[in-house]
Design a protein around this motif. Structure first.
Motif, short mmCIF file in Angstrom:
data_model
loop_
_atom_site.label_atom_id
_atom_site.label_comp_id
_atom_site.label_asym_id
_atom_site.label_seq_id
_atom_site.Cartn_x
_atom_site.Cartn_y
_atom_site.Cartn_z
N ALA A 168 0.65 -1.06 0.03
CA ALA A 168 0.08 -0.07 0.04
C ALA A 168 0.91 1.32 -0.03
N ALA A 169 1.91 1.13 0.78
CA ALA A 169 2.71 2.56 0.85
C ALA A 169 3.59 2.57 -0.61
N ALA A 170 4.19 1.49 -1.11
CA ALA A 170 4.61 1.66 -2.24
C ALA A 170 3.74 2.18 -3.47
N ARG A 171 2.41 1.93 -3.45
CA ARG A 171 1.79 2.01 -4.57
C ARG A 171 1.35 3.78 -4.11
N TYR A 173 3.35 5.77 -3.30
CA TYR A 173 4.44 6.57 -4.04
C TYR A 173 4.41 6.58 -5.62
N GLY A 174 3.63 5.55 -6.02
CA GLY A 174 3.50 5.30 -7.57
C GLY A 174 4.25 4.11 -8.21
N ALA A 175 4.92 3.31 -7.03
CA ALA A 175 5.72 2.00 -7.76
C ALA A 175 4.70 1.17 -8.22
N GLU A 176 5.45 0.20 -9.19
CA GLU A 176 4.48 -0.90 -9.52
C GLU A 176 4.99 -1.80 -8.57
N VAL A 177 3.81 -2.83 -8.15
CA VAL A 177 4.13 -3.67 -7.01
C VAL A 177 3.48 -5.07 -7.59
N GLN A 338 -4.61 0.27 5.24
CA GLN A 338 -4.17 0.03 4.11
C GLN A 338 -5.04 0.76 3.25
N TYR A 339 -4.32 1.73 2.51
CA TYR A 339 -5.41 2.80 1.60
C TYR A 339 -6.43 3.30 2.49
N ASP A 340 -7.52 3.24 2.21
CA ASP A 340 -8.71 3.57 2.75
C ASP A 340 -9.40 2.60 3.75
#
Length: 420
Positions: A168-171, A173-177, A338-340
């Motif tokens: 969730a943190a990586a997304r 920031y815009g990273a692909e996961v 995680q997210y919302d």
């Protein structure tokens, strides 16, 4: 009776150890309190490492249990950056890495856990990460920001709590996961197939790719850097960085060397303690992630690797060291954001222990409470985006009363009305 001539030593500078030291002073202990930390940082809390701090929403200083000045003010002697390397229960001494020998009257082992390592080729490449310590989080925070700027790809081995929170943190920031997980759903061993799919959908909606039913078998590199990973089903996934999130192992080496009773890894591992968090040596207690305790309420030996157990277990052990009559029976509790989606889980319902899962509220909107039942008794409950109910859920678990599932799932029936 304890007095000013006694020395209580705590090995482990995490939340459990820091709260135990605080409690000794709060309960009036006037002897020496020595806190041994193998990290150079003052004791800190771990949830922010995969949540607020990793997301860039919290500052570094916010993770610490106490202000640095607290320890001197409370006359707690800190040994930072000094691992305990040898324990002699017969002589009641602990030897530190620099050779310092410390004698104790009572000892608390709060040595915590360490991340399990991937046993595959390529783990020595730059770009392979773990997340357990503040230094790990600092490094990973920079990595995620860089991946986001460069459209880079993070592969996560393991779809447990750490894996999902980092995803969730990586997304953000815009990273692909991509997450690689041998089970058919995330959190399969905790939530079972009934609720694990909820987290599959949540993360898929935010662009996370899952590869279920497979294990990571190789990290492929070029010029010392990660370029991809391979799985045991023959697939290859692009990667710039890899996070190993395959669980944690209790740090029992010191206890084993000293001859204390420990639990087999197949049974969860950890230092065996009774309900008063006392080990097989009457002068040594254990608390936090490393302690496998006889749980009076759940009637089983249980090791809990979560914040609330460290928060409450450290003080309970401190009071037991002071001779108070302690029966540590807290309902296991943990939380995740995680997210919302925010959730709290209370209880203990491993696979095979329950015969029914029921929900009250709207699962589709992710606003509900799930209950794991056995013969109508609540073993565990998870509230998702529903707040101020964890206490009621824990009371239902404590009561052990068989309930009518229809009333349990009816939002118009207050949970408190179901209590005996």
């Amino acid at each position: 009776m304890v007095d000013a001539h006694q020395t209580f030593v705590i090995v482990g500078g995490g939340l459990a150890g820091a709260k135990a030291a605080e409690t000794l002073r709060a309960e009036g202990f006037t002897g020496r309190v020595i806190l041994i930390c193998d990290e150079r940082d003052h004791p800190y809390e771990r949830p922010p490492l995969s949540k607020g701090y990793l997301l860039g929403k919290e500052e570094r200083d916010s993770v610490f249990v106490h202000e640095p000045a607290f320890y001197a003010q409370a006359r707690i002697e800190l040994h930072l950056g000094q691992p305990a390397v040898h324990l002699d229960p017969a002589a009641r001494t602990v030897r530190l890495g620099d050779g310092t020998l410390i004698a104790y009257d009572k000892l608390l082992l709060a040595t915590g856990a360490e991340p399990r390592r991937l046993d595959v080729p390529g783990t020595g490449l730059a770009g392979v990460h773990h997340l357990r310590r503040l230094a790990h989080a600092e490094r990973l925070r920079g990595v995620l920001a860089s991946l986001g700027r460069e459209n880079g790809h993070l592969v996560i081995a393991g779809a447990g709590w750490i894996g999902l929170e980092v995803a969730a943190a990586a997304r953000s920031y815009g990273a692909e996961v991509t997450i690689i997980e041998p089970e058919p759903t995330p959190l399969h061993g905790i939530l079972g197939p009934e609720l694990g799919a909820l987290f599959t959908d949540l993360h898929a909606e935010h662009g996370v790719r899952f590869h279920f039913g497979a294990r990571l078998t190789e990290i492929v590199g070029q010029d010392g850097m990660v370029v991809s990973v391979r799985t045991d089903d023959g697939e290859e996934h692009p990667a710039h960085d890899v996070l190993a999130a395959i669980g944690a192992a209790p740090r029992t080496a010191l206890a084993e060397q000293a001859g204390l009773d420990v639990v087999d890894r197949a049974d969860g591992g950890g230092i065996a303690v009774d309900a008063a968090l006392r080990t097989s040596d009457p002068f040594i207690h254990a608390a936090g992630d490393v302690a496998a305790a006889d749980h009076p309420l759940l009637d089983t030996r249980l090791r809990v690797e979560h914040w609330a157990n460290a928060l409450n277990g450290g003080p309970a052990a401190a009071r037991a060291m002071l001779g108070q009559d302690i029966s540590y029976d807290r309902v296991p509790y943990f939380f995740s954001d995680q997210y919302d989606l925010g959730m709290e889980y209370s209880g203990y319902a491993p696979p095979g222990s329950y015969d029914q899962v029921v929900c009250r509220g709207d699962v589709g909107k992710r606003e509900f409470i799930a209950f794991w039942l056995r013969e109508g008794r609540v073993l565990a409950g998870m509230n998702v985006n529903v707040w101020d109910v964890a206490g009621d859920v824990q009371q239902l678990i404590r009561s052990g009363t068989p309930l009518d599932p229809e009333k349990l799932t009816d939002p118009t029936v207050p949970l408190t009305s179901l209590l005996p």
